[in-house]
Structures are given as C-alpha cells and as structure tokens.
Write an enzyme that holds these catalytic residues in place. Structure first.
Site, PDB file in Angstrom:
ATOM      1  N   LYS A  16       0.835  -1.204   0.000  1.00  0.00           N
ATOM      2  CA  LYS A  16       0.000   0.000   0.000  1.00  0.00           C
ATOM      3  C   LYS A  16       0.870   1.255   0.000  1.00  0.00           C
ATOM      4  CE  LYS A  16      -4.339  -1.612   2.010  1.00  0.00           C
ATOM      5  NZ  LYS A  16      -5.252  -1.517   3.175  1.00  0.00           N
ATOM      6  N   LYS A  99     -11.380  -1.931  25.060  1.00  0.00           N
ATOM      7  CA  LYS A  99     -10.037  -1.390  25.299  1.00  0.00           C
ATOM      8  C   LYS A  99      -9.617  -1.611  26.749  1.00  0.00           C
ATOM      9  CE  LYS A  99     -10.285   1.669  21.386  1.00  0.00           C
ATOM     10  NZ  LYS A  99      -9.681   2.815  20.697  1.00  0.00           N
TER      11      LYS A  99
END
Lengths: 313, 313
Positions: A16, A99
């Site tokens: 990419k 998280k």
C-alpha cells in the site's frame, strides 16, 4: 539519540502507498500476521523498546496475541490502541470496554504499558456553514452539526497533527510508564466552537441540539436529554442483537454512546480524566506547542485545512 | 476534631452483639435495607462524609444501590469492600472482577472513592506445628500448611488489628482521594514465615508445597506448577457451572484462584501494586507503627493470639 522505527504491516497491505511512503522516510516495514505463530511475532518484536498499536478498531482482539508476544520479547512499553476521548472504562460506550479488557489483560501479563487518550480531533469538530465553504474539510458522514444538551458541555480537543508529537513525548517519558495519560490541546464547549466559527466566518449558524447523526436524517428527531439518547442507544443495541452484522446498528450504537459520553455526560474533560487516574498532558508538557483551535478554523476558512474520513481514503 | 460514626445494619441484624458493642462505644446504629427504596437510603446517607463498606462477600452487588444513594447524598468518599491481597483486576480471580466492576460503576457515577487493599492477614498465615500448640489460633479450614511453588514467592502481610488503623489514616488523607491504595506490614515469602516459626518454636516443619486446601484432603495432591493449579481451577469452574449453588465448588474455585495469584504468580507485592497504579502505604505513612510478624508469632506461641474464622463466630 536516533531511533530506529519498524512498522509491522499485514502481509496483504505491504504494497500500500502508506508503507511506500514510510519506507522513503527510513522506516523498516516488515510483514506480520497477528493471528500467526507466536514465535514469529516474538522474534519480530525482539529488540523493540516501544510498541505502538494503531490497529483497526474492528481488530482490537488481535492486540491480545500482540501483547503476549511483546511480553515474551521483552518490549519495554506497550501502547495499545486507545487515542480517544475520555470515557468511563465501563458502562457507557461498549467499545471502550474492549479497550479496558485489553488493558486489564496487559496488566495481568505485567507488560509495561502506557494508555493514551488524545482528545476529540479538530478535524471532526467543525460545523457545516450555510455557504458550504467548509464542506471540503468535513468528514463524509458529518451531515449535521451536533451540540450536546444546551451546547455548554466542555470537551477536550486536539489537532490530529499534534497527536503524534504528543505520543513521541509520552513514550520517551519515564513518568508515564504504567500510567494512563490524557493529552489534548484545548477544552471548548460546542457553543464556544460555534461562536468562534461564526465570528471568523461572518456567517450565522443554526444551533441544533444533540440529534441522531445516523438515519433518520429527516431532522425531526432532536435528542436533548440523557433519557432520550439512552432510548436510542437501547434501540440500536436491540437492532444489533437481532442482526449482529448490521453496520448501521453498530454505527448508531457507537455514535450515540459517544455522544452520550462527551456531549451529554461531559466525560471528555481533563477533570474527569484526573478522577479516573490519568496524568494530565498540560502538567507533563507545559512547553508543548500545539495548534490553537482558532488557527485551525482560520486555515479551514482559507481553504487550506485537510480533513479526515473523507471517503477517498 | 471528633468524628461521628454511624453504622448501617441490616434490619434483621440490629440486635446482634456486635451492634450492642458498637452502641456502647458511641456509634449510632441505624437499620438500612440496601435493596429498599433509594430515597430512604439517600436520607440515611445525608451528612455522611466517608462511607466504608464492609459488606459480606456474597452481597457485593448490593454496593451498587449503596453507591447510587451515596452519590445522590453527596458522600465525599466511598470506600468499597476491597481489603484484599493485590490481584490483577481481571483474568485471575473471578470475585476480584466483581470488585473491579463495582469500582468501574463508581467511576461512571463520578462518586469520590478510595479503593484499599490491605495485605494477607497474619491471622491466616501461621503454619500448623507438629505439637499442635498453634492450633488454637488457626482458622478452622486451615488443615494444611501451604507454600507457593518453591516457597520463595513474596507476599505482603498485615495484622488484621492494624487494618482499621491504616483505613483511618487513608480516609483522612486528601492524597488518597480517587486512588487505589495498598497498605501492608511486611513482605515475606512462605519459607521466611516457616523459618521464623521454626526458629521461635524450636519445632521442625514439614514443607509441603502448594496443595489443594479444600477436599480431597488425603494429602495426595500437591500442586506445584501454574499449569496444575490452572487445571484444578478449571475443574472447580466446571463443577460450579454444573451446580451454581455448590459452596464446595465455589470455595475450591476461589481458594485455588487466590493461591494461583499470591502463591504462584506472586501478585501480592508492593511492586505489582505500584505497576497497577496503587499508592504505597509505606511511602504515604512512613511513621505508621505496625505489629511486626515476629511479635505476632511470639504472641501466638505464648498462647495469647486471637485467630479469625474460628467457627464460633
């Protein structure tokens, strides 16, 4: 002191443009499969002092094998993907709990860590002007200006371009080891944001109080109380339970929960962060030179701001 | 400065001797039903500065309405029932997670709090001597001496009689507001405990390494690795899932999880507490006069120690 920077990339992403760009800047880019063999990950991480996870929101669970490998490799500081507004660890925003689960897992491992929250981005903060002159800098889904309750709820903001510089300070700072850290530029209410944009643009803004940002988009539903947004959250949660693959339901759930947190409960403030045990970036780095919100608005009005989540990315 | 102390008692417990004793000492004893109407609880808590929960282990969930009422009543510091060894918030001991859930709920409420862990009690630390002369001071279920792994895992200990004095210091200390605090007397390994008891008693102790403290009690099963105790934990968990009312399964699960934490993982140390973000009692109160473990052992050998969990209570 020079630092060597290595970027772990998913094998399918190696080519990419972002990684080509990193390579040009001297970053070593190596393929890593977080779901692959632990031994491979451990050897990739050997010699790494600080590991910063910028993992995709939908792949947070992959931080578990990454943390395991980091512990075995002797990584000296693990920075999990947090970088959000300040939110109670549990009970308000579902994905914030994920998280916290990962942080608790890191703590079980005794892996040295720093948990960093970094404000709501300026780049997601501008209201739409009647003339349309700010449209180029707005994220695609920002169809409505949104204010919390009466627009007077304070929220900590940061310029996305400053976040990396904060992180560079934090990860080199022994005071922040095994701590939660809150970095941010300025604390503003939505009314203060609107006042400033009106003053600098000369345009008048219609002030709509918290509204559902995802369909229905007919503008008829304005949520102004915690009870009302809570009922929207419950509806989104029911829809998601009925259809766990629904991106629409997931988006409504997350967006409304975030709105409840920062725009109504007012969680995203330095005071609440301190209560939760965070170190305060302003106290840690009083000399830090950050972009003022006023300067960001001026640049946006001059046509030189760069937005985020603009569809082309 | 004098403090007025109020004890909330379950209505059915009002006439127990413990409350009669408290009344004699000037404590105001009032009945409170934590499952009752919120308004009643709120008015009971009005004017209370610090609320200390010493709730029964099996009733932890009742701290949720208590916290709600404390928030509404303006309580300035809520001390939830913690008072344990230091354990990772999640992933090692199931009932520790319940306490973290309650802390996270308190944080969602923004109720001022202090979370206090206070060491493993001396009163649960003595080994059984061959002569039987310490038996009077041992808890009823302490059928076996237990050491972690090789007996060299350090663990923070406190005399139960010092815990209240620590708490009195902590709750009057502005530095501990909205913090986790670890208070303890001495850090000793099991081998150090055994060495000291042998020296002071003149008796020789057989050193059995970690064994399952709840049946089977035939002494045949000695667990010495994390893997082995983990398999016992899994067995207890399966039994508990099959029969959620089984006190035996619950006891084995909790006891083995605790052993894994303090005796094998070595979680119950000041260093790990600091990593988890606790303030250290030795740094906060360097002048605190505490009972030395050696003095407790001497008193126990002289026949003047008082035990805990002795069946008659």
């Amino acid at each position: 002191m020079t630092s060597e920077v290595t970027a772990l990339a998913r094998p399918e992403s190696l080519e990419k443009p972002a990684y080509t760009e990193l390579k040009k800047r001297g970053v070593k880019v190596v393929p890593a499969d977080l779901k692959g063999p632990q031994d491979t990950l451990v050897s990739l991480l050997s010699g790494i002092d600080v590991l910063i996870s910028a993992i995709f929101f939908g792949s947070l669970a992959d931080e578990i094998p990454l943390a395991d490998a980091a512990k075995r490799a002797g990584v000296k500081r693990f920075v999990q993907s947090a970088f959000m507004v300040v939110i109670p660890p549990r009970g308000v925003v579902d994905f914030r709990e994920k998280k916290e689960d990962i942080l608790n897992y890191i703590q079980k491992l005794r892996l040295p860590y720093t948990y960093i929250d970094a404000g709501w981005w300026y780049q997601l903060t501008l209201p739409r002007l009647p003339s349309g002159r700010l449209d180029y800098a707005l994220p695609v889904y920002n169809s409505e200006p949104r204010l919390g309750v009466d627009g007077n709820v304070p929220s900590a903001l940061a310029d996305i371009r400053d976040v990396g510089r904060y992180v560079a300070r934090v990860i080199a700072d022994p005071r922040t080891l095994n701590k939660r850290v809150h970095v941010y530029n300025e604390v503003l209410t939505r009314n203060q944001v609107y006042d400033l944009v009106e003053k600098l643009s000369g345009e008048k803004l219609e002030r709509k109080y918290v509204c559902l940002p995802i369909p229905p988009r007919d503008g008829s539903l304005f949520l102004i109380t915690e009870e009302e947004i809570t009922s929207c959250i419950q509806a989104a949660r029911s829809d998601l339970e009925a259809n766990p693959a629904s991106l629409d339901a997931f988006g409504r759930l997350s967006t409304n929960q975030l709105l409840l947190s920062w725009a109504i409960r007012g969680d995203n403030t330095p005071e609440y962060a301190k209560y939760l045990g965070y170190l305060d970036g302003k106290e840690l780095y009083p000399d830090f030179e950050f972009t003022r919100f006023e300067d960001y608005v001026k640049a946006a009005l001059e046509g030189t701001a760069k937005g985020v989540y603009q569809g082309g990315e």
